[in-house]
Design a protein around this motif. Structure first.
Motif, PDB file in Angstrom:
ATOM      1  N   MET A   1      41.205  60.719  19.441  1.00 23.53           N
ATOM      2  CA  MET A   1      41.083  59.327  19.897  1.00 23.53           C
ATOM      3  C   MET A   1      41.881  59.129  21.193  1.00 23.53           C
ATOM      4  N   SER A   2      41.283  58.445  22.122  1.00 25.91           N
ATOM      5  CA  SER A   2      42.040  58.031  23.294  1.00 25.91           C
ATOM      6  C   SER A   2      42.068  56.509  23.283  1.00 25.91           C
ATOM      7  N   VAL A   3      42.872  55.959  24.176  1.00 27.71           N
ATOM      8  CA  VAL A   3      42.946  54.501  24.189  1.00 27.71           C
ATOM      9  C   VAL A   3      41.610  53.899  24.592  1.00 27.71           C
ATOM     10  N   GLN A   4      40.814  54.665  25.348  1.00 27.47           N
ATOM     11  CA  GLN A   4      39.498  54.151  25.728  1.00 27.47           C
ATOM     12  C   GLN A   4      38.605  53.963  24.496  1.00 27.47           C
ATOM     13  N   ASP A   5      38.694  54.899  23.528  1.00 25.25           N
ATOM     14  CA  ASP A   5      37.941  54.719  22.280  1.00 25.25           C
ATOM     15  C   ASP A   5      38.421  53.483  21.534  1.00 25.25           C
ATOM     16  N   ASP A   6      39.753  53.320  21.486  1.00 25.32           N
ATOM     17  CA  ASP A   6      40.309  52.162  20.791  1.00 25.32           C
ATOM     18  C   ASP A   6      39.885  50.859  21.456  1.00 25.32           C
ATOM     19  N   LEU A   7      39.807  50.874  22.777  1.00 26.04           N
ATOM     20  CA  LEU A   7      39.420  49.653  23.498  1.00 26.04           C
ATOM     21  C   LEU A   7      37.972  49.250  23.202  1.00 26.04           C
ATOM     22  N   GLU A   8      37.180  50.229  22.735  1.00 23.77           N
ATOM     23  CA  GLU A   8      35.797  49.919  22.331  1.00 23.77           C
ATOM     24  C   GLU A   8      35.761  48.888  21.196  1.00 23.77           C
ATOM     25  N   THR A   9      36.855  48.801  20.442  1.00 19.58           N
ATOM     26  CA  THR A   9      36.884  47.876  19.305  1.00 19.58           C
ATOM     27  C   THR A   9      37.206  46.442  19.722  1.00 19.58           C
ATOM     28  N   VAL A  10      37.578  46.253  20.984  1.00 16.81           N
ATOM     29  CA  VAL A  10      38.039  44.937  21.448  1.00 16.81           C
ATOM     30  C   VAL A  10      36.885  44.183  22.101  1.00 16.81           C
ATOM     31  N   GLU A  11      36.892  42.862  21.947  1.00 20.75           N
ATOM     32  CA  GLU A  11      35.857  42.047  22.587  1.00 20.75           C
ATOM     33  C   GLU A  11      36.453  41.130  23.642  1.00 20.75           C
ATOM     34  N   TRP A  12      35.646  40.889  24.674  1.00 21.35           N
ATOM     35  CA  TRP A  12      36.063  39.985  25.748  1.00 21.35           C
ATOM     36  C   TRP A  12      34.920  39.040  26.091  1.00 21.35           C
ATOM     37  N   ASP A  13      35.273  37.857  26.569  1.00 20.75           N
ATOM     38  CA  ASP A  13      34.322  37.011  27.272  1.00 20.75           C
ATOM     39  C   ASP A  13      34.851  36.998  28.707  1.00 20.75           C
ATOM     40  N   VAL A  14      34.343  37.924  29.508  1.00 23.09           N
ATOM     41  CA  VAL A  14      34.956  38.180  30.816  1.00 23.09           C
ATOM     42  C   VAL A  14      34.698  37.013  31.776  1.00 23.09           C
ATOM     43  N   SER A  15      35.760  36.563  32.405  1.00 22.65           N
ATOM     44  CA  SER A  15      35.663  35.488  33.391  1.00 22.65           C
ATOM     45  C   SER A  15      35.166  36.053  34.722  1.00 22.65           C
ATOM     46  N   GLU A  16      34.544  35.198  35.517  1.00 26.40           N
ATOM     47  CA  GLU A  16      34.142  35.644  36.853  1.00 26.40           C
ATOM     48  C   GLU A  16      35.354  35.743  37.773  1.00 26.40           C
ATOM     49  N   ASP A  17      36.393  34.999  37.427  1.00 23.68           N
ATOM     50  CA  ASP A  17      37.606  35.017  38.255  1.00 23.68           C
ATOM     51  C   ASP A  17      38.663  35.915  37.620  1.00 23.68           C
ATOM     52  N   ALA A  18      39.270  36.752  38.468  1.00 14.87           N
ATOM     53  CA  ALA A  18      40.331  37.630  37.967  1.00 14.87           C
ATOM     54  C   ALA A  18      41.598  36.815  37.703  1.00 14.87           C
ATOM     55  N   HIS A  19      42.179  36.956  36.514  1.00 19.06           N
ATOM     56  CA  HIS A  19      43.440  36.257  36.222  1.00 19.06           C
ATOM     57  C   HIS A  19      44.639  37.053  36.731  1.00 19.06           C
ATOM     58  N   ILE A  20      44.424  38.331  36.995  1.00 13.37           N
ATOM     59  CA  ILE A  20      45.477  39.181  37.563  1.00 13.37           C
ATOM     60  C   ILE A  20      44.904  39.855  38.810  1.00 13.37           C
ATOM     61  N   THR A  21      45.651  39.834  39.897  1.00  6.59           N
ATOM     62  CA  THR A  21      45.211  40.558  41.085  1.00  6.59           C
ATOM     63  C   THR A  21      46.333  41.486  41.540  1.00  6.59           C
ATOM     64  N   VAL A  22      45.951  42.503  42.313  1.00  8.92           N
ATOM     65  CA  VAL A  22      46.929  43.477  42.792  1.00  8.92           C
ATOM     66  C   VAL A  22      46.859  43.534  44.324  1.00  8.92           C
ATOM     67  N   ASP A  23      48.015  43.375  44.948  1.00  8.52           N
ATOM     68  CA  ASP A  23      48.126  43.521  46.398  1.00  8.52           C
ATOM     69  C   ASP A  23      48.439  44.986  46.687  1.00  8.52           C
ATOM     70  N   ASN A  24      47.398  45.763  46.961  1.00  6.12           N
ATOM     71  CA  ASN A  24      47.550  47.214  47.080  1.00  6.12           C
ATOM     72  C   ASN A  24      48.559  47.657  48.138  1.00  6.12           C
ATOM     73  N   GLU A  25      48.789  46.791  49.129  1.00  7.84           N
ATOM     74  CA  GLU A  25      49.750  47.154  50.168  1.00  7.84           C
ATOM     75  C   GLU A  25      51.130  47.446  49.576  1.00  7.84           C
ATOM     76  N   GLN A  26      51.459  46.680  48.492  1.00 11.68           N
ATOM     77  CA  GLN A  26      52.761  46.875  47.838  1.00 11.68           C
ATOM     78  C   GLN A  26      52.820  48.200  47.075  1.00 11.68           C
ATOM     79  N   CYS A  27      51.641  48.755  46.752  1.00 12.48           N
ATOM     80  CA  CYS A  27      51.609  49.993  45.961  1.00 12.48           C
ATOM     81  C   CYS A  27      51.961  51.218  46.812  1.00 12.48           C
ATOM     82  N   ILE A  28      51.830  51.079  48.144  1.00 13.40           N
ATOM     83  CA  ILE A  28      52.063  52.223  49.030  1.00 13.40           C
ATOM     84  C   ILE A  28      53.485  52.740  48.884  1.00 13.40           C
ATOM     85  N   THR A  29      54.441  51.817  48.804  1.00 14.79           N
ATOM     86  CA  THR A  29      55.846  52.228  48.733  1.00 14.79           C
ATOM     87  C   THR A  29      56.344  52.411  47.305  1.00 14.79           C
ATOM     88  N   CYS A  30      55.482  52.141  46.318  1.00 12.63           N
ATOM     89  CA  CYS A  30      55.901  52.254  44.910  1.00 12.63           C
ATOM     90  C   CYS A  30      55.820  53.718  44.496  1.00 12.63           C
TER      91      CYS A  30
END
Lengths: 96, 437
Positions: A1-30
């Motif tokens: 089992m991987s977490v991807q298999d486990d995630l198959e058990t979860v349900e979502w009603d996906v929004s068109e708008d992202a509730h979390i966003t990532v500013d990739n520029e900050q990832c360069i120095t991380c």
């Protein structure tokens, strides 16, 4: 089992708008990129062609808030912008 | 201009928020209970036992009426060390006299909200709160609904560990890795009879298992197994800071995903017989506050009070987790503070009154008494040296193959000498342990 298999058990009603966003520029120095192993839904994926190496997908988010704490709230990181999913959208647990 | 108004707005329909709304409606208040999920419980996750006597006054009939899973009559603490497991089991029929149950929040929270609505609470689902502002003589809850501002005298923020109310009002300080543990959990379909046999239980009896010591020497990492009616839940908990550096699976060659630890745990020879099942029915993740009494974040400002997880009211006692009952109690205390404010009209005193009463309640008294426990549970020797000493001592007592011989206390002494722990450590840890438990 991987977490991807486990995630198959979860349900979502996906929004068109992202509730979390990532500013990739900050990832360069991380250097340690803790998102890659601390997100329990593997929303963060390492992809070399992405800026800072991070590809982020909000759709499979289980809304735990870990990325707010380990990234958004860390003054040395801060790539993540975090809010709760809009009313009626996002993850839908059956059992809890 | 805001047209909609209530006496009190409660944000979040977990047990803390529902208890507060229920009590206020019972006292004749106009209460709005705002919840972002479509149905109560859909966003809610727990890994604990409900110590249910807290509901005796509010809903005395709950043990008969509420959708509960199993009546917990047995607790087990298991220390893992290599191939061995040392366990302390406690089973007591007197526990049957106490209303302590395992729960599935999907069912329980829906029932609890229905009961609150019967009391007169206005339940607003599919409504996410975006901000809370305080004006001269009222507070306003801003939601993501069109024309979704709701005015009220006071706000109770029961919106969980990632509280929007706490963050937007600035009541809660910025949370860091040291403040939080991550938990992942699987619900597995095992079947009622198999659970009864596997855990040695009668049909409605339940058991709780807590594990530490895996991987060896990893502080703050623990696991749990709970029995439900036909399912079991098995989960892992670990401090975010520990998970960030433990092991070498992460990008920066440090760190381990918590779900990998859970997978490895479930494959241990001592664990697999309990957790194998037909199918994983659900996977969940949640943050768990890990404060000690001395590092608890603020929980009130004038007309706003935070309750339950939003106020960090969770205590990992090492042998059990308290949080479900703390949440309910804090919700009730906030409701009582609002009742007092309605009596004398001093609504600005709401937050302060809530805080003072909570300080006197068993929730904060309990956390105060255990104030040294969170630090004690971060001590690496608790996860390495001490389980090792216990294992080697017992191996000396029961194994015919080991070269250990002589009296038990000598074996324990030798095991201790072979471990990394020094005498001073043992004295210090023993003292700290006694002081914090």
């Amino acid at each position: 089992m991987s977490v991807q298999d486990d995630l198959e058990t979860v349900e979502w009603d996906v929004s068109e708008d992202a509730h979390i966003t990532v500013d990739n520029e900050q990832c360069i120095t991380c250097e340690d990129k803790p998102c890659l192993h601390l997100c329990p839904a593997e929303c963060f994926d390492y992809q070399e062609d992405q800026e800072g190496g991070i590809y982020f997908a909000y759709e499979p988010c289980v809304e735990c808030g870990a990325c707010m704490v380990f990234c958004a709230n860390d003054p040395d990181k801060g790539a993540v912008s975090w809010s709760k999913a809009e009313g009626g959208k996002g993850v839908e647990f059956d059992f809890g | 201009m805001t047209d909609v108004s209530f006496d009190v707005v409660v944000v979040g329909a977990g047990r803390a928020g529902v208890a507060a709304a229920y009590k206020l409606a019972d006292e004749g208040f106009e209460v709005a209970l705002v919840e972002r999920a479509k149905q109560p419980g859909m966003k809610n996750v727990t890994g604990g036992v409900l110590y249910g006597s807290i509901l005796d006054d509010l809903v005395p009939e709950f043990p008969e009426e509420a959708p509960l899973e199993r009546h917990v009559v047995e607790h087990n603490i298991k220390l893992l060390h290599g191939d061995a497991e040392v366990s302390i089991g406690y089973r007591d029929l007197e526990l049957r006299e106490e209303p302590n149950y395992t729960l599935m929040l999907g069912k329980f929270d829906r029932w609890f909200v229905d009961r609150a609505v019967d009391q007169g609470v206005t339940f607003l689902s599919e409504t996410a709160v975006r901000d809370v502002t305080q004006e001269e003589s009222r507070a306003v809850v801003h939601t993501d609904r069109e024309d979704g501002d709701i005015a009220c005298d006071v706000v109770i923020g029961a919106d969980g560990v990632n509280t929007t109310v706490g963050r937007k009002t600035g009541i809660q300080r910025t949370m860091r890795n040291e403040d939080m543990a991550l938990s992942v959990k699987k619900v597995i379909d095992v079947g009622r009879e198999t659970i009864d046999q596997r855990f040695n239980l009668d049909s409605d009896e339940g058991a709780a298992y807590i594990y530490t010591g895996f991987p060896e020497g990893a502080p703050t990492i623990g696991y749990f197994i709970y029995t439900f009616d036909e399912y079991i839940s098995v989960g892992a908990v670990g401090g975010l800071e520990t998970l960030r550096w433990l092991g070498d699976e992460g990008y920066g060659e440090t760190g381990t995903p918590l779900y990998s630890l859970l997978e490895d745990f479930m494959e241990l020879d001592t664990v697999r017989p309990y957790v194998q099942g037909d199918a994983v029915e659900e996977y969940q993740g949640i943050l768990v506050p890990e404060h000690s009494y001395d590092t608890l974040p603020d929980r009130q400002d004038r007309r706003v009070a935070l309750v339950g997880d939003a106020a960090g009211l969770v205590l990992n006692k090492g042998y059990t987790f308290r949080g479900l009952d703390y949440g309910i109690k804090s919700g009730l205390v906030a409701a009582e503070a609002a009742v007092k404010c309605a009596e004398d009209g001093d609504w600005d005193a709401f937050g302060r009154r809530y805080d003072t009463s909570l300080e006197d309640s068993y929730v904060l008294q309990d956390m105060k008494q255990h104030r040294h426990l969170p630090k004690f549970l971060k001590n690496e020797r608790m996860y390495d040296a001490y389980p090792g000493i216990a294992t080697e001592t017992l191996r000396g007592m029961y194994s015919a193959e080991t070269d250990a011989s002589g009296l038990t206390w000598r074996q324990a002494y030798r095991a201790f000498r072979r471990s990394d722990a020094g005498f001073l450590d043992l004295l210090k840890d023993g003292y700290r342990g006694l002081r914090s438990l």
